[in-house]
Design a protein around this motif. Structure first.
Motif, PDB file in Angstrom:
ATOM      1  N   VAL A  44       0.848  -1.201   0.000  1.00 40.34           N
ATOM      2  CA  VAL A  44       0.000   0.000   0.000  1.00 40.34           C
ATOM      3  C   VAL A  44       0.878   1.244   0.000  1.00 40.34           C
ATOM      4  CG1 VAL A  44      -1.671   1.345   1.337  1.00 40.34           C
ATOM      5  CG2 VAL A  44      -1.954  -1.131   1.131  1.00 40.34           C
ATOM      6  N   LEU A  45       1.885   1.268   0.865  1.00 42.63           N
ATOM      7  CA  LEU A  45       2.776   2.422   0.941  1.00 42.63           C
ATOM      8  C   LEU A  45       3.476   2.663  -0.388  1.00 42.63           C
ATOM      9  CD1 LEU A  45       4.110   4.652   2.576  1.00 42.63           C
ATOM     10  CD2 LEU A  45       5.804   2.979   3.312  1.00 42.63           C
ATOM     11  N   GLU A  46       3.959   1.599  -0.995  1.00 43.66           N
ATOM     12  CA  GLU A  46       4.665   1.741  -2.267  1.00 43.66           C
ATOM     13  C   GLU A  46       3.750   2.300  -3.361  1.00 43.66           C
ATOM     14  OE1 GLU A  46       7.535  -0.813  -5.228  1.00 43.66           O
ATOM     15  OE2 GLU A  46       7.288  -1.457  -3.145  1.00 43.66           O
ATOM     16  N   ILE A  47       2.519   1.819  -3.419  1.00 45.01           N
ATOM     17  CA  ILE A  47       1.606   2.312  -4.457  1.00 45.01           C
ATOM     18  C   ILE A  47       1.192   3.754  -4.186  1.00 45.01           C
ATOM     19  CG2 ILE A  47      -0.619   1.519  -3.542  1.00 45.01           C
ATOM     20  CD1 ILE A  47       0.444   1.183  -7.189  1.00 45.01           C
ATOM     21  N   LEU A  48       1.051   4.129  -2.917  1.00 49.10           N
ATOM     22  CA  LEU A  48       0.694   5.518  -2.597  1.00 49.10           C
ATOM     23  C   LEU A  48       1.817   6.481  -2.967  1.00 49.10           C
ATOM     24  CD1 LEU A  48      -1.146   5.101   0.820  1.00 49.10           C
ATOM     25  CD2 LEU A  48      -2.156   5.522  -1.433  1.00 49.10           C
ATOM     26  N   VAL A  49       3.052   6.100  -2.675  1.00 55.68           N
ATOM     27  CA  VAL A  49       4.199   6.936  -3.046  1.00 55.68           C
ATOM     28  C   VAL A  49       4.264   7.062  -4.574  1.00 55.68           C
ATOM     29  CG1 VAL A  49       6.731   7.038  -3.073  1.00 55.68           C
ATOM     30  CG2 VAL A  49       5.513   6.476  -0.951  1.00 55.68           C
ATOM     31  N   TRP A  50       4.020   5.952  -5.257  1.00 54.79           N
ATOM     32  CA  TRP A  50       4.020   5.987  -6.722  1.00 54.79           C
ATOM     33  C   TRP A  50       2.908   6.886  -7.257  1.00 54.79           C
ATOM     34  CZ3 TRP A  50       0.242   4.327 -10.147  1.00 54.79           C
ATOM     35  CH2 TRP A  50       0.605   4.353 -11.497  1.00 54.79           C
ATOM     36  N   LEU A  51       1.695   6.792  -6.685  1.00 58.82           N
ATOM     37  CA  LEU A  51       0.589   7.654  -7.119  1.00 58.82           C
ATOM     38  C   LEU A  51       0.959   9.121  -6.995  1.00 58.82           C
ATOM     39  CD1 LEU A  51      -2.613   5.973  -5.600  1.00 58.82           C
ATOM     40  CD2 LEU A  51      -2.125   6.279  -8.022  1.00 58.82           C
ATOM     41  N   GLU A  52       1.548   9.479  -5.865  1.00 55.18           N
ATOM     42  CA  GLU A  52       1.947  10.875  -5.664  1.00 55.18           C
ATOM     43  C   GLU A  52       2.966  11.313  -6.713  1.00 55.18           C
ATOM     44  OE1 GLU A  52       1.417  12.033  -1.042  1.00 55.18           O
ATOM     45  OE2 GLU A  52       3.207  10.850  -1.502  1.00 55.18           O
ATOM     46  N   SER A  53       3.941  10.478  -6.961  1.00 55.41           N
ATOM     47  CA  SER A  53       4.988  10.812  -7.922  1.00 55.41           C
ATOM     48  C   SER A  53       4.470  10.828  -9.361  1.00 55.41           C
ATOM     49  CB  SER A  53       6.130   9.806  -7.779  1.00 55.41           C
ATOM     50  OG  SER A  53       7.091  10.011  -8.767  1.00 55.41           O
ATOM     51  N   GLU A  54       3.768   9.789  -9.731  1.00 55.89           N
ATOM     52  CA  GLU A  54       3.301   9.624 -11.109  1.00 55.89           C
ATOM     53  C   GLU A  54       2.288  10.690 -11.528  1.00 55.89           C
ATOM     54  OE1 GLU A  54       3.072   7.646 -14.849  1.00 55.89           O
ATOM     55  OE2 GLU A  54       4.519   7.475 -13.232  1.00 55.89           O
ATOM     56  N   PHE A  55       1.425  11.074 -10.604  1.00 50.83           N
ATOM     57  CA  PHE A  55       0.332  11.987 -10.950  1.00 50.83           C
ATOM     58  C   PHE A  55       0.440  13.338 -10.251  1.00 50.83           C
ATOM     59  CE2 PHE A  55      -1.301   7.668 -11.649  1.00 50.83           C
ATOM     60  CZ  PHE A  55      -1.560   7.767 -13.009  1.00 50.83           C
ATOM     61  N   SER A  56       1.622  13.648  -9.747  1.00 46.86           N
ATOM     62  CA  SER A  56       1.893  14.951  -9.116  1.00 46.86           C
ATOM     63  C   SER A  56       0.858  15.299  -8.046  1.00 46.86           C
ATOM     64  CB  SER A  56       1.958  16.053 -10.178  1.00 46.86           C
ATOM     65  OG  SER A  56       2.935  15.767 -11.128  1.00 46.86           O
ATOM     66  N   LEU A  57       0.688  14.395  -7.110  1.00 48.76           N
ATOM     67  CA  LEU A  57      -0.271  14.573  -6.016  1.00 48.76           C
ATOM     68  C   LEU A  57       0.466  14.679  -4.696  1.00 48.76           C
ATOM     69  CD1 LEU A  57      -2.796  11.676  -6.712  1.00 48.76           C
ATOM     70  CD2 LEU A  57      -3.155  14.074  -7.222  1.00 48.76           C
ATOM     71  N   VAL A  58      -0.216  15.242  -3.728  1.00 48.70           N
ATOM     72  CA  VAL A  58       0.191  15.147  -2.337  1.00 48.70           C
ATOM     73  C   VAL A  58      -1.031  14.613  -1.606  1.00 48.70           C
ATOM     74  CG1 VAL A  58       0.897  16.400  -0.279  1.00 48.70           C
ATOM     75  CG2 VAL A  58       1.830  17.050  -2.515  1.00 48.70           C
ATOM     76  N   ILE A  59      -0.890  13.443  -1.019  1.00 51.98           N
ATOM     77  CA  ILE A  59      -2.000  12.838  -0.293  1.00 51.98           C
ATOM     78  C   ILE A  59      -1.850  13.220   1.172  1.00 51.98           C
ATOM     79  CG2 ILE A  59      -3.175  10.693   0.315  1.00 51.98           C
ATOM     80  CD1 ILE A  59      -1.885   9.460  -2.243  1.00 51.98           C
ATOM     81  N   PRO A  60      -2.749  14.053   1.680  1.00 57.04           N
ATOM     82  CA  PRO A  60      -2.645  14.476   3.084  1.00 57.04           C
ATOM     83  C   PRO A  60      -2.841  13.301   4.041  1.00 57.04           C
ATOM     84  CG  PRO A  60      -4.303  15.767   1.891  1.00 57.04           C
ATOM     85  CD  PRO A  60      -3.875  14.657   0.996  1.00 57.04           C
ATOM     86  N   ASP A  61      -2.200  13.392   5.191  1.00 58.72           N
ATOM     87  CA  ASP A  61      -2.278  12.322   6.187  1.00 58.72           C
ATOM     88  C   ASP A  61      -3.712  11.939   6.520  1.00 58.72           C
ATOM     89  OD1 ASP A  61       0.466  12.254   6.266  1.00 58.72           O
ATOM     90  OD2 ASP A  61       0.627  13.341   8.168  1.00 58.72           O
TER      91      ASP A  61
END
Length: 83
Positions: A44-61
């Protein structure tokens, strides 16, 4: 801006790279990924980090809730809604 289908396909491809159990699975957009042992906290952590990087997102805590990211469709919807 990437369309939802492109996002779905990108997430499916990345999940197959991150979670070996998913390589041979048909990943329907609504399939609950928590059914797969390989989709653990590290996956889950790996995919979330990838989502942020790939789609220029910041996912708030406060939005880091597995229910928001438990399927390919939910991940795609999150990206579409937050870009």
């Amino acid at each position: 801006m990437a369309d939802r289908q492109y996002i779905v396909e990108s997430v499916q491809q990345r999940l197959r790279e991150v979670v070996p159990d998913l390589r041979e699975e048909t990943l329907d957009a609504d399939k609950d990924l928590r059914e797969f042992a390989g989709f653990d906290s590290l996956g889950v952590l790996e995919i979330l980090v990838w989502l942020e990087s790939e789609f220029s997102l910041v996912i708030p805590d406060e939005e880091l809730n597995i229910d928001n990211f438990s399927s390919v469709g939910k991940m795609a919807d999150y990206v579409v809604d937050h870009r």
